[in-house]
Scaffold this active site. Sequence first.
Site, PDB file in Angstrom:
ATOM      1  N   ALA A 134       9.309  32.593  59.162  1.00  0.00           N
ATOM      2  CA  ALA A 134      10.389  33.472  58.685  1.00  0.00           C
ATOM      3  C   ALA A 134      10.989  32.944  57.391  1.00  0.00           C
ATOM      4  CB  ALA A 134      11.455  33.607  59.774  1.00  0.00           C
ATOM      5  N   LEU A 135      10.417  33.423  56.279  1.00  0.00           N
ATOM      6  CA  LEU A 135      10.885  33.001  54.947  1.00  0.00           C
ATOM      7  C   LEU A 135      11.581  34.161  54.229  1.00  0.00           C
ATOM      8  CD1 LEU A 135      10.816  30.842  52.623  1.00  0.00           C
ATOM      9  CD2 LEU A 135       8.579  31.745  51.985  1.00  0.00           C
ATOM     10  N   SER A 136      10.929  35.334  54.183  1.00  0.00           N
ATOM     11  CA  SER A 136      11.422  36.452  53.349  1.00  0.00           C
ATOM     12  C   SER A 136      12.741  37.013  53.857  1.00  0.00           C
ATOM     13  CB  SER A 136      10.396  37.581  53.331  1.00  0.00           C
ATOM     14  OG  SER A 136       9.177  37.104  52.834  1.00  0.00           O
ATOM     15  N   PRO A 138      15.875  40.285  52.837  1.00  0.00           N
ATOM     16  CA  PRO A 138      15.995  41.558  52.126  1.00  0.00           C
ATOM     17  C   PRO A 138      16.113  41.373  50.605  1.00  0.00           C
ATOM     18  CG  PRO A 138      17.367  41.578  54.100  1.00  0.00           C
ATOM     19  CD  PRO A 138      16.796  40.199  53.990  1.00  0.00           C
ATOM     20  N   TRP A 166      10.408  41.505  57.068  1.00  0.00           N
ATOM     21  CA  TRP A 166       8.938  41.500  56.923  1.00  0.00           C
ATOM     22  C   TRP A 166       8.358  40.344  57.730  1.00  0.00           C
ATOM     23  CZ3 TRP A 166       8.695  46.033  55.104  1.00  0.00           C
ATOM     24  CH2 TRP A 166       9.528  46.450  54.059  1.00  0.00           C
ATOM     25  N   ARG A 276     -29.133  57.277  54.395  1.00  0.00           N
ATOM     26  CA  ARG A 276     -28.831  58.668  54.075  1.00  0.00           C
ATOM     27  C   ARG A 276     -29.733  59.173  52.955  1.00  0.00           C
ATOM     28  NH1 ARG A 276     -25.144  62.710  54.633  1.00  0.00           N
ATOM     29  NH2 ARG A 276     -24.541  63.810  52.734  1.00  0.00           N
ATOM     30  N   GLU A 372       2.262  36.707  51.919  1.00  0.00           N
ATOM     31  CA  GLU A 372       2.035  35.298  51.531  1.00  0.00           C
ATOM     32  C   GLU A 372       1.893  35.122  50.020  1.00  0.00           C
ATOM     33  OE1 GLU A 372      -0.477  32.789  54.060  1.00  0.00           O
ATOM     34  OE2 GLU A 372      -0.149  34.277  55.627  1.00  0.00           O
TER      35      GLU A 372
HETATM   36  N1  COS Z   1       3.867  22.302  46.740  1.00  0.00           N
HETATM   37  C1  COS Z   1       4.835  21.355  46.681  1.00  0.00           C
HETATM   38  N2  COS Z   1       5.945  21.504  45.919  1.00  0.00           N
HETATM   39  C2  COS Z   1       6.063  22.634  45.202  1.00  0.00           C
HETATM   40  C3  COS Z   1       5.079  23.640  45.220  1.00  0.00           C
HETATM   41  C4  COS Z   1       3.946  23.448  46.023  1.00  0.00           C
HETATM   42  N3  COS Z   1       2.987  24.352  46.083  1.00  0.00           N
HETATM   43  N4  COS Z   1       5.460  24.639  44.395  1.00  0.00           N
HETATM   44  C5  COS Z   1       6.633  24.280  43.875  1.00  0.00           C
HETATM   45  N5  COS Z   1       6.997  23.066  44.367  1.00  0.00           N
HETATM   46  C6  COS Z   1       8.205  22.291  44.025  1.00  0.00           C
HETATM   47  C7  COS Z   1       8.236  22.103  42.516  1.00  0.00           C
HETATM   48  O1  COS Z   1       7.519  20.929  42.141  1.00  0.00           O
HETATM   49  C8  COS Z   1       9.716  21.984  42.246  1.00  0.00           C
HETATM   50  O2  COS Z   1      10.156  20.690  42.558  1.00  0.00           O
HETATM   51  P1  COS Z   1      11.074  19.845  41.522  1.00  0.00           P
HETATM   52  O3  COS Z   1      12.300  20.672  41.357  1.00  0.00           O
HETATM   53  O4  COS Z   1      11.292  18.560  42.211  1.00  0.00           O
HETATM   54  O5  COS Z   1      10.274  19.769  40.271  1.00  0.00           O
HETATM   55  C9  COS Z   1      10.338  22.920  43.259  1.00  0.00           C
HETATM   56  O6  COS Z   1       9.380  23.047  44.305  1.00  0.00           O
HETATM   57  C10 COS Z   1      10.652  24.285  42.671  1.00  0.00           C
HETATM   58  O7  COS Z   1       9.448  24.814  42.142  1.00  0.00           O
HETATM   59  P2  COS Z   1       9.412  26.039  41.104  1.00  0.00           P
HETATM   60  O8  COS Z   1      10.370  25.738  39.989  1.00  0.00           O
HETATM   61  O9  COS Z   1       7.994  26.312  40.766  1.00  0.00           O
HETATM   62  O10 COS Z   1      10.052  27.209  41.992  1.00  0.00           O
HETATM   63  P3  COS Z   1      10.177  28.722  41.692  1.00  0.00           P
HETATM   64  O11 COS Z   1      11.409  29.194  42.340  1.00  0.00           O
HETATM   65  O12 COS Z   1      10.017  28.979  40.230  1.00  0.00           O
HETATM   66  O13 COS Z   1       8.890  29.269  42.501  1.00  0.00           O
HETATM   67  C11 COS Z   1       7.216  30.899  43.026  1.00  0.00           C
HETATM   68  C12 COS Z   1       8.304  30.388  42.081  1.00  0.00           C
HETATM   69  C13 COS Z   1       6.895  32.295  42.570  1.00  0.00           C
HETATM   70  C14 COS Z   1       5.966  30.001  42.900  1.00  0.00           C
HETATM   71  C15 COS Z   1       7.659  30.853  44.530  1.00  0.00           C
HETATM   72  O14 COS Z   1       8.942  31.460  44.645  1.00  0.00           O
HETATM   73  C16 COS Z   1       6.702  31.589  45.446  1.00  0.00           C
HETATM   74  O15 COS Z   1       5.638  31.078  45.805  1.00  0.00           O
HETATM   75  N6  COS Z   1       7.067  32.812  45.859  1.00  0.00           N
HETATM   76  C17 COS Z   1       6.333  33.610  46.798  1.00  0.00           C
HETATM   77  C18 COS Z   1       6.836  33.361  48.165  1.00  0.00           C
HETATM   78  C19 COS Z   1       5.928  33.928  49.202  1.00  0.00           C
HETATM   79  O16 COS Z   1       4.745  33.651  49.235  1.00  0.00           O
HETATM   80  N7  COS Z   1       6.521  34.742  50.082  1.00  0.00           N
HETATM   81  C20 COS Z   1       5.820  35.284  51.169  1.00  0.00           C
HETATM   82  C21 COS Z   1       6.313  34.658  52.403  1.00  0.00           C
HETATM   83  S1  COS Z   1       5.193  34.653  53.719  1.00  0.00           S
HETATM   84  S2  COS Z   1       4.722  36.477  54.033  1.00  0.00           S
END
Ligand code: COS
Length: 392
Positions: A134-136, A138, A166, A276, A372
Site C-alpha cells: 500500500a503505497l499509492s 489519491p 489502487w 485460416r 508499479e
Molecule cells: N533504490 C534505492 N534508493 C533510491 C532508489 C532506488 N531505486 N530510487 C531513489 N532512491 C533514493 C535516492 O537515492 C534519494 O536518496 P538521497 O536523497 O539520499 O540521495 C531518494 O531515494 C530520493 O530519490 P529521488 O530524488 O530520485 O526521488 P523522486 O521523488 O524524484 O522519485 C520517482 C521519483 C519517479 C523515481 C519515484 O517517485 C517513483 O518511482 N515513482 C513511481 C512510484 C510507483 O511505482 N508507484 C506505484 C506503486 S505500486 S502499484
Amino acid sequence: MADRSFLDWPFFEPRHKAFAEAFDGWCEVEIAPLEAAGEPEADEALDATCREIVRRLARGGWLNAAVPTGRDGKLDVRTLCLTRETLARHSGLADFCFAMQGLGPGPISLFGSEAQRAAYLPAVARGDKIAAFALSEPEAGSDAAALAMTAMRDGDGWILNGAKTWISNGGVADFYVVFARTGGAPGAKGLSAFIVDADTPGLSVAERIPLIAPHPLATLEFKNCRIPASALISGEGEGFRIAMGTLDVFRSTVGAAALGMARRAFDLSMQRAQGRELFGAPMFDLQMTQAALADMALTIDASALLIYRAAWTKDSGAARVTREAAMAKLHATDGAQQVIDAAVQLHGGLGVRAGHPVERLYREVRALRIYEGASEVQKIVIARQAAQLMGR
Ligand code: COS
C-alpha cells in the site's frame, strides 16, 4: 506451444529450465481450467477465485518462489520472472495472485527483521496469508514521495491516519505493507514502512474499484489505526528507500507478466495465420501477415532479453538494478500492448468478441503499463540513471 528456446540463454541455470517446464505442465492442469471457466464478475466471486488460486499455488509449492523461505534467504528474480511469465500466459488473474504474494511482502523479504520474516513469509508461502503493498494515495501515485498518510508515535506504538488507493488485494489481503509519513522531514526523507494486519481496528475498505479486467482493487481508510512498534520495517525514515528497492526487484517481473501475455497472443496469432484460408491460400502466406508476426516475434525476444538481463543482474549480486528493471518493464509492457493489438487485428471480428482469449488479453495487459510505475515514470528513471552513468 510457446517458444522455449530462450531457456537456453546464458542467463539461466539448468534448474531454471527444469522449473519452467514443470511449472508450465502444472499450469495446464491447475490454472487453465479456471481461466476457461470465464471471468468472475461480482466481488465475492472474484475474491473466492483469487483465494482458490492462492490455495492451488501454495499446494503445488510454487509460492516458495514469491518469498525467500529457502536457506540462503534470497529471492531468485529469474524464478520470479519465469513464474510470472508462465502464469500470465495461462491466466492474468493467476499471475496477479502470485505477483501480490511477492510484491506485498517484498519489503519484509528484502528489508524485514528476522522476527518479521518468520511471522509473515512462511505463512505467505503456505497461502495462509494473502499480502498487499500500500503505497499509492489519491494525491500521490507517480510522485510517491508526495504521500500524505501519517504515522505518529504513540507510546510504544504508532497511530496511522490517511487513505491509500489502487491497492491490489485491497479487501482480500490479510496484511498490508503501508508507507506513511513519520516526523517532519519533507518528501522522500520523511517516509517509513509498516506491516498492518487487515483486522487492525481503524483500518477499513472504503471502496472496491471495478477494473476493465477484474482484479481485486480497493481504496483503504486508516482512522486512528494503532500498530505496535514491531510493525516498523527497518528504521524510521527508510520508507522511500524500501519502496524503491522493492520496486526495483519486482518491476522486471511486471515485464515478465507482459511477456507471458504477449507470447500467448503470438501463439494464437500464429495458429490463426497458419489455419485460416484467405484469398485462396493460408493467411500466413500474405506478406502483411508475415510482417506483423515478425514484428511481434522481435518485440517478444527484445523484451525477454531485457527482463532476464535485469533478473540475472540482480541474482548475480548487484546492489541496485534500477536502470535494468525500468528498461525491462517499459519495453515489455509497451511492447506487449503492441503485440496484443496486432493479435486482435489478425483475428478480425473474433479479436473483439467478448470473452475471446485475445480480447481478454487486450483488456488484461493495459494495467501493466500503469501499475508499479507508469511507462512515463520508467522513462524518468532511465534518463536519470543514464545521466548518472555519464557522470552528470
Ligand atoms: N533504490 C534505492 N534508493 C533510491 C532508489 C532506488 N531505486 N530510487 C531513489 N532512491 C533514493 C535516492 O537515492 C534519494 O536518496 P538521497 O536523497 O539520499 O540521495 C531518494 O531515494 C530520493 O530519490 P529521488 O530524488 O530520485 O526521488 P523522486 O521523488 O524524484 O522519485 C520517482 C521519483 C519517479 C523515481 C519515484 O517517485 C517513483 O518511482 N515513482 C513511481 C512510484 C510507483 O511505482 N508507484 C506505484 C506503486 S505500486 S502499484
